[in-house]
Enzyme design. Structure first.
Site, short mmCIF file in Angstrom:
data_model
loop_
_atom_site.label_atom_id
_atom_site.label_comp_id
_atom_site.label_asym_id
_atom_site.label_seq_id
_atom_site.Cartn_x
_atom_site.Cartn_y
_atom_site.Cartn_z
N GLU A 50 0.83 -1.20 0.00
CA GLU A 50 0.00 0.00 0.00
C GLU A 50 0.86 1.25 0.00
O GLU A 50 1.96 1.25 0.54
CB GLU A 50 -0.84 0.05 1.27
CG GLU A 50 -1.74 -1.13 1.45
CD GLU A 50 -2.33 -1.15 2.85
OE1 GLU A 50 -3.29 -1.90 3.03
OE2 GLU A 50 -1.84 -0.44 3.74
N CYS A 75 3.05 8.31 2.33
CA CYS A 75 3.28 7.25 3.30
C CYS A 75 3.65 6.01 2.49
O CYS A 75 2.84 5.52 1.71
CB CYS A 75 2.01 7.04 4.12
SG CYS A 75 2.16 5.71 5.31
N CYS A 134 4.39 -7.88 6.93
CA CYS A 134 5.34 -7.49 7.98
C CYS A 134 5.60 -8.70 8.85
O CYS A 134 4.67 -9.43 9.21
CB CYS A 134 4.74 -6.36 8.82
SG CYS A 134 5.87 -5.73 10.10
N CYS A 166 2.36 -6.91 15.71
CA CYS A 166 1.73 -5.99 16.65
C CYS A 166 0.23 -6.30 16.70
O CYS A 166 -0.41 -6.45 15.67
CB CYS A 166 1.98 -4.55 16.24
SG CYS A 166 3.74 -4.15 16.21
N CYS A 185 -2.47 -4.15 14.68
CA CYS A 185 -2.15 -3.72 13.31
C CYS A 185 -2.63 -4.74 12.29
O CYS A 185 -2.36 -5.94 12.41
CB CYS A 185 -0.65 -3.51 13.18
SG CYS A 185 -0.13 -3.06 11.51
N CYS A 222 -2.92 1.18 8.41
CA CYS A 222 -1.85 0.30 7.98
C CYS A 222 -2.35 -1.11 7.67
O CYS A 222 -2.88 -1.79 8.53
CB CYS A 222 -0.81 0.27 9.10
SG CYS A 222 0.65 -0.62 8.67
#
Ligand code: SAH
Length: 339
Positions: A83, A97, A104, A108, A111, A319
């Site tokens: 993204e 951004c 990832c 977390c 997220c 995100c």
């Protein structure tokens, strides 16, 4: 554009060394095709169009919010999702951004990207192509590595891309790298000559709570991370932004604001409170009242704190949200229930 492939292709064609720079200069200025690079021989423009794709990425989905935010879901040539977002502010700032990884590896709890499978590091060209896409729409002047991924786990490519961002209009001082607190990467940024900004995702001052929200805290405990940030500050003399996502009933009490103020030196850190963009992980964002009380307490204790302006609320700009949606759509297609 794959800049390695570009130079290889130009070399193979026996072109002079300055050609790659000419192509890059046009691209960085936002032209939309090789055809527009009028100081290149016509034949060369045609050959490049055939042999070096103008972008390493394709746009799969574009969402435009009422506030001018544009969020893209893109794919690499090997089909990895990522993204990138353009945010336009009333004061004229145009901020990008960017993603550093597809997916990832960190997990977390709040997220959306952390819930997807990790794909791979993005190349420097794939990072730049996100910025170049927006440069073809508008002039741009700020950039944050706050898209998908942990930039300090892909630092070589993030630095290689950052070196070229000034050509697109984004100076190093207006480029910020955001990290969960990946200490080896913070140390390397401290040594790097570029004056990039550092942002630290902190989210909880209490070690047990932070580990719950961000498992990476077990590997790199907050006290060690703050020591690394302080070495960064000692060398660079640039304040560090602390990002703190406000989660209802989890990390947003006034007592927790006091704990935070206790561990942060106000000469070194500024706090940016982030209203949570709800995802489907079952956490709620704090009320605006709780956010304001938290901010006021930090200020009362002498620590600078602002609340992040939300952009693109109406287009799931948190995100990982677009890509996570695309992946579940893929999964639906795979099992034959999609369109
Ligand atoms: N891995 C890096 C950069 C990517 S995330 C980092 O963690 O800093 C960029 C910021 O967005 C981080 O502070 C992250 O905690 C925050 N974030 C993630 N999901 C969010 C959500 N749903 N709403 C608001 N902020 C979110």
């Amino acid at each position: 554009m794959d800049l390695d492939l570009l130079s290889q292709t130009l070399t193979d064609m026996g072109q002079p060394a300055y050609r790659a720079r000419q192509v890059w200069d046009w691209t960085a200025k936002g032209v939309a095709s090789y055809e527009q690079m009028t100081n290149l021989p016509h034949q060369l423009r045609e050959t490049l169009s055939e042999q070096v794709p103008f972008s390493t990425l394709t746009v799969e989905n574009e969402a435009r919010a009422s506030d001018g935010t544009i969020k893209l879901l893109m794919r690499t040539a090997d089909g990895r999702p990522l993204e990138a977002v353009l945010m336009r502010y009333r004061d004229g700032r145009r901020s990008l951004c960017l993603s550093s990884q597809s997916g990832c590896p960190l997990t977390c709890a709040f997220c959306a990207t952390g819930q997807m499978r990790f794909g791979r590091n993005l190349t420097a060209s794939e990072i730049l192509d996100q910025a170049l896409h927006f440069r073809r729409i508008t002039e741009v002047d700020h950039c944050v590595f706050m898209g998908m991924g942990e930039p300090l786990m892909n630092l070589d490519n993030v630095l290689a891309a950052s070196r070229r961002l000034p050509d697109i209009g984004i100076t190093h001082r207006r480029t910020a790298v955001s990290t969960v607190g990946w200490i080896p990467g913070i140390d390397r940024l401290t040594e790097d000559p570029m004056p990039l900004r550092l942002a630290l995702s902190l989210h909880a001052a209490d070690p047990a709570l932070r580990s719950q929200l961000m498992p990476v805290n077990d590997r790199y405990p907050l006290a060690d991370v703050l020591a690394a940030c302080e070495r960064f500050y000692a060398r660079k003399r640039r304040m560090i932004f602390v990002e703190y996502v406000m989660l209802d009933g989890i990390n947003d009490s006034v007592g927790q604001a006091r704990e935070l103020a206790q561990i942060l030196d106000p000469r070194i850190y500024k706090v940016n409170l982030i209203p949570y963009n709800p995802t489907d992980v079952g956490m709620r964002g704090s009320t605006s009242r709780a956010i304001e009380a938290f901010r006021a307490e930090l200020e009362r204790l002498g620590l600078g704190a602002t609340v992040r302006l939300t952009r693109g609320r109406d287009i799931a700009a948190a995100c990982g949200q677009l890509a996570a949606g695309a992946l579940s759509a893929d999964a639906a297609v795979a099992v034959g229930i999609g369109s």
